[in-house]
Write an enzyme that holds these catalytic residues in place. Structure first.
Site, mmCIF file in Angstrom:
data_model
loop_
_atom_site.group_PDB
_atom_site.id
_atom_site.type_symbol
_atom_site.label_atom_id
_atom_site.label_comp_id
_atom_site.label_asym_id
_atom_site.label_seq_id
_atom_site.Cartn_x
_atom_site.Cartn_y
_atom_site.Cartn_z
ATOM 1 N N ILE A 197 -45.913 -12.639 91.761
ATOM 2 C CA ILE A 197 -47.245 -13.002 91.854
ATOM 3 C C ILE A 197 -47.782 -13.598 90.605
ATOM 4 C CG2 ILE A 197 -47.664 -10.941 93.648
ATOM 5 C CD1 ILE A 197 -48.383 -9.303 91.402
ATOM 6 N N ASP A 198 -49.009 -14.278 90.692
ATOM 7 C CA ASP A 198 -49.434 -14.725 89.694
ATOM 8 C C ASP A 198 -49.787 -14.043 88.389
ATOM 9 O OD1 ASP A 198 -49.447 -17.425 90.662
ATOM 10 O OD2 ASP A 198 -51.326 -17.127 91.535
ATOM 11 N N LYS A 199 -49.556 -14.422 87.206
ATOM 12 C CA LYS A 199 -49.809 -13.923 86.128
ATOM 13 C C LYS A 199 -51.138 -12.952 86.015
ATOM 14 C CE LYS A 199 -51.467 -14.298 80.939
ATOM 15 N NZ LYS A 199 -51.795 -15.483 80.188
#
Length: 320
Positions: free
Chosen positions: A154-156
């Protein structure tokens, strides 16, 4: 391309690692290969590193090795195979982990907003992988030394549930479930403005944004099929709280699709609105994760409450 279709289907997101490939568009013709790849690659990698990979033959154009100053032509097929960092030592770091579940095969963690999932060239510390290496004695090696145990990402700036594999057998099982779209993943998001439909589907292909290849956009050119399903949970002032599920797992899919229907995520630093952001990073949380256990065969489902910053955001919106 279609925008919203009423729909009741539900499902999950998946993302797989592999060779990164692009097709050069007419307006990109004449650009140097090193500049093109630097701006196109998913991870934040320096141009000097890209040039070294080109010299080593890790970047090809139409299947052929080229020089860093090669000028691209329209319809060229560019491929990058990031080499295994055999001499890079990813150090275990005593970073606190919010562990939701753990056994000898799998670990489920609640990733905080702001934490990168795995190291990348030039960024080798402070990641979830560094923390997992300190906590776990073993992690699967299928994704190499930079991504041990990592099955999906999942994105930062997205918080929430993430699973990692402790051995190769578990990794293969979880990866197969992701590919088969049988892993349950639900997200909670806060978006700008009032979404008119109570539920629906966004069916629109996603590809690189040619004006900024670090971004993605809905486009028919050099794109991949992408479908997102949504359910409206609440409407607060000029904002909407939504539950989102992905039939496909394209990079930045939720963020791009929400922008496409003119309801970008609150706080999104890349696709959101420039006016003051009440949250550091996009208001997006992976709240539910479900999968079949690699050994027992039992279905397991986990839930993570909204983080404090999103709860605070909702409290503020409820007072408006």
């Amino acid at each position: 391309m279609s925008k919203i279709m009423p729909n009741e289907n539900e499902f999950e997101e998946h993302e797989q690692e592999g060779i990164q490939e692009w097709t050069v568009q007419r307006e990109e013709a004449g650009e140097r290969i090193d500049k093109y790849v630097t701006e196109s690659v998913e991870d934040d990698i320096s141009r000097s590193q890209i040039q070294l990979w080109i010299k080593n033959g890790d970047v090809t154009v139409n299947g052929n090795v080229v020089k860093p100053n090669y000028k691209l032509a329209a319809d060229d097929k560019v491929a990058l195979a990031i080499p295994d960092p055999v001499e890079v030592n990813i150090a275990p770091e005593a970073i606190p982990l919010d562990i939701v579940y753990e056994d000898s095969d799998v670990i489920v963690v609640n990733k905080p907003r702001g934490m990168v999932v795995h190291p990348a060239p030039g960024h080798y510390s402070g990641t979830l992988v560094n923390a997992l290496l300190h906590h776990c004695k073993d992690l699967s090696g299928i994704n190499g030394t930079l991504r041990p145990g990592i099955v999906h990402r999942i994105d930062k700036d997205t918080s929430g549930l993430l699973m990692a594999a402790k051995n190769d057998k578990a990794h293969l099982s979880l990866a197969a479930q992701l590919k088969a779209h049988t892993v349950m993943r639900k997200y909670i998001a806060v978006v700008h403005d009032i979404v008119a439909h109570d539920q629906g589907t966004i069916d629109a292909p996603i590809g690189r944004d040619l004006s900024d290849r670090k971004k993605y956009r809905v486009t028919d050119k050099n794109s991949k099929h992408a479908i997102t399903h949504f359910l409206v949970l609440d409407r607060l002032a000029d904002y909407t709280v939504m539950q989102l599920k992905l039939e496909t797992g394209r990079t930045h899919q939720i963020r791009v699709h929400m922008k496409y229907i003119d309801h970008p995520l609150v706080g999104d630093p890349m696709y959101g609105r420039s006016k003051g952001n009440p949250i550091d990073g996009q208001a997006l949380h992976a709240g539910v994760l479900g999968f079949v256990h690699p050994t027992s065969g039992a279905y397991m489902e986990f839930e993570s409450a909204l983080p404090d910053d999103m709860n605070h955001l909702l409290d503020v919106l409820r007072t408006l």
